[in-house]
Design an enzyme around this catalytic site. Structure first.
Site, mmCIF file in Angstrom:
data_model
loop_
_atom_site.group_PDB
_atom_site.id
_atom_site.type_symbol
_atom_site.label_atom_id
_atom_site.label_comp_id
_atom_site.label_asym_id
_atom_site.label_seq_id
_atom_site.Cartn_x
_atom_site.Cartn_y
_atom_site.Cartn_z
ATOM 1 N N SER B 45 0.925 -1.034 -0.040
ATOM 2 C CA SER B 45 0.222 -0.600 0.086
ATOM 3 C C SER B 45 1.265 1.148 -0.331
ATOM 4 O O SER B 45 1.902 1.548 1.147
ATOM 5 C CB SER B 45 -0.915 -0.445 1.537
ATOM 6 O OG SER B 45 -2.422 0.828 1.166
ATOM 7 N N GLU B 46 0.617 2.366 -1.376
ATOM 8 C CA GLU B 46 1.785 3.164 -1.507
ATOM 9 C C GLU B 46 2.095 4.190 -0.262
ATOM 10 O O GLU B 46 3.104 4.865 0.044
ATOM 11 C CB GLU B 46 2.055 3.673 -2.921
ATOM 12 C CG GLU B 46 0.465 4.405 -2.837
ATOM 13 C CD GLU B 46 -0.299 3.565 -3.057
ATOM 14 O OE1 GLU B 46 -0.764 2.709 -3.060
ATOM 15 O OE2 GLU B 46 -1.392 4.456 -4.470
#
Lengths: 232, 217
Positions: B45-46
């Site tokens: 998840s960035e």
């Protein structure tokens, strides 16, 4: 060296109109709630604000937008704020949209003394307009410059009286790079402890980057998208 | 014809053991529901989490634990947390094997448009430009035609693009289409969908070679 101060009002001494501020956080997670409110109450205006997002109506940077204190917003995504949209469409507000990874790296570069770097993000798109392009090993890259600020406002879970910070969960996000990129960095923490209580090996942001620190109060820690599984 | 979950299920067949994967918002997020049991796939998840888990149980949601869509999430055993700079370093550095994201248009040379519609409020590109410029393998999950009935697979993108020559494969409610040096190539049909229907729904040239198998879902 870091000064331990009483509260956000004391911490923001020296802010003025037309300055550039950084605010940590991703969405509403890990935002410096106390400092945002203090900046809103101070009435400074004409601000350039660097933050991944622009808060929501009635919370976070939404307070500064409602007061029309922001002249320019530098962000990667500003989708959750109707007042933002109104000010943008009416021309009251300028916005500079930057790919999120480029934003993160420009902040890192600002704190690390790297004036510019090449990145592939945005090549061939309108983000590339006016930027130097260079080919390395067959791939095209854009030249992007550092970001620095007069004040950086960051939020951590724990901090100590030496200015060291530890973040919690995904609330770290943009805070560490902004801490390093601010001329004056103000850290607000949920738990302020005496130097020596935090394990030096667990520190995310070393105290050298923090000029003022205080223990925040009344954290709301709002959730934007509450997604849960039912029990059983 | 597939629904959103069907598209996600088909994309899940692209996963391989040991992959690090970034899933975009919308249909791509659903792919996580179809990771085969026992397969080790780690979701990135960035906003700074490697090893994203399912949503928390009611009452255990925590404002300090969110995904890139700002939804409350949990972490799996072996997860790690880091800054946004570190997160995009692993993306740009080519360490994430697969990116799955939505799109408004894809062109036959692999350009993707998914961040801006002229005349509408621009919300921003978020991490999409970094992801499409860097991922080793990019799969687009989208509807074959838009709400106005117009094809989203075009000779060239009409909308402002997010990245150039980056999409490798497209999975829609009608088909699996690859982007090849010669252009779009039909790989599979959705159950009950004819090749003619897919060709008619594709504005760009579509290469059809031999018998096109139906997806095995």
């Amino acid at each position: 060296m870091v000064a331990v101060v009483k509260n956000a009002e004391e911490a923001i001494q020296g802010i003025a109109d037309n300055m550039t501020f950084m605010f940590g956080g991703f969405g509403l997670s890990g935002i410096p709630e106390n400092c945002i409110k203090a900046v809103a109450n101070s009435g400074v205006k004409g601000l350039t604000c660097i933050s991944n997002n622009a808060g929501v109506d009635g919370f976070g940077l939404g307070f500064l937008l409602a007061n029309r204190q922001i002249r320019k917003m530098i962000s990667s995504y500003v989708g959750e704020n109707a007042e933002f949209e109104r000010q943008l469409l009416s021309g009251e507000l300028e916005v500079d949209l930057i790919p999120q990874g480029t934003l993160a790296e420009r902040l890192r570069a600002g704190g690390a003394g790297i004036p510019a770097f090449f990145t592939p993000a945005g090549y061939g798109t309108e983000v590339a307009e006016g930027k130097e392009v260079r080919e390395y090993e067959g791939k095209m890259y854009l030249l992007e410059s550092w970001l620095r600020a007069d004040f950086a406002f960051v939020k951590a879970w724990k901090g100590d009286t030496a200015g060291n910070l530890i973040y919690r969960g995904t609330a770290q996000n943009f805070n560490p790079m902004m801490a390093a990129a601010g001329k004056i960095t103000i850290a607000e923490v949920e738990h302020l402890v005496p130097a020596g209580e935090l394990d030096p090996a667990q520190i995310h942001t070393p105290g050298i980057y923090v000029q003022r620190i205080f223990q925040g109060v009344d954290y709301e820690k709002r959730i934007e998208q509450r997604t849960v599984l039912p029990r059983n | 014809m597939l629904d959103k979950n069907g598209i996600a299920k088909r994309i899940a067949q692209e996963l391989k053991d040991g992959m690090y994967v970034n899933l975009g918002i919308g249909i791509p997020t659903l792919v996580a529901n179809y990771i085969p049991d026992g397969m080790r796939v780690v979701l990135q998840s960035e906003n700074g989490l490697l090893g994203m888990g399912p949503f928390p149980f009611e009452g255990e949601e925590d404002a300090d634990w969110i995904n890139a869509g700002k939804q409350t999430v949990t972490a799996i055993k072996g997860a790690s947390l880091f800054s946004s700079a570190e997160s995009f370093a692993m993306i740009r550095g080519g360490h994430v094997h697969l990116t799955v994201l939505g799109a408004m248009e894809v062109s036959e040379n692999g350009d993707i448009a998914n961040w801006k519609i002229p005349g509408k409020m621009v919300k921003g590109m978020g991490g999409a430009m970094d992801l499409v410029a860097s991922a080793k393998h990019i799969i687009v999950a989208m509807q074959h035609v838009n709400k106005a009935g117009e094809s989203k697979l075009l000779p060239t993108c009409a909308l402002p693009i997010t990245g150039v020559k980056c999409v490798k494969r497209i999975v829609t409610e009608l088909a699996v289409v690859d982007v090849t040096p010669q252009g779009f190539k039909l790989i599979e049909r959705a159950p009950g969908v004819s090749v003619e229907h897919i060709v008619k729904s594709t504005a760009a040239n579509l290469i059809v070679e031999g018998d096109i198998p139906e997806m095995a879902l």
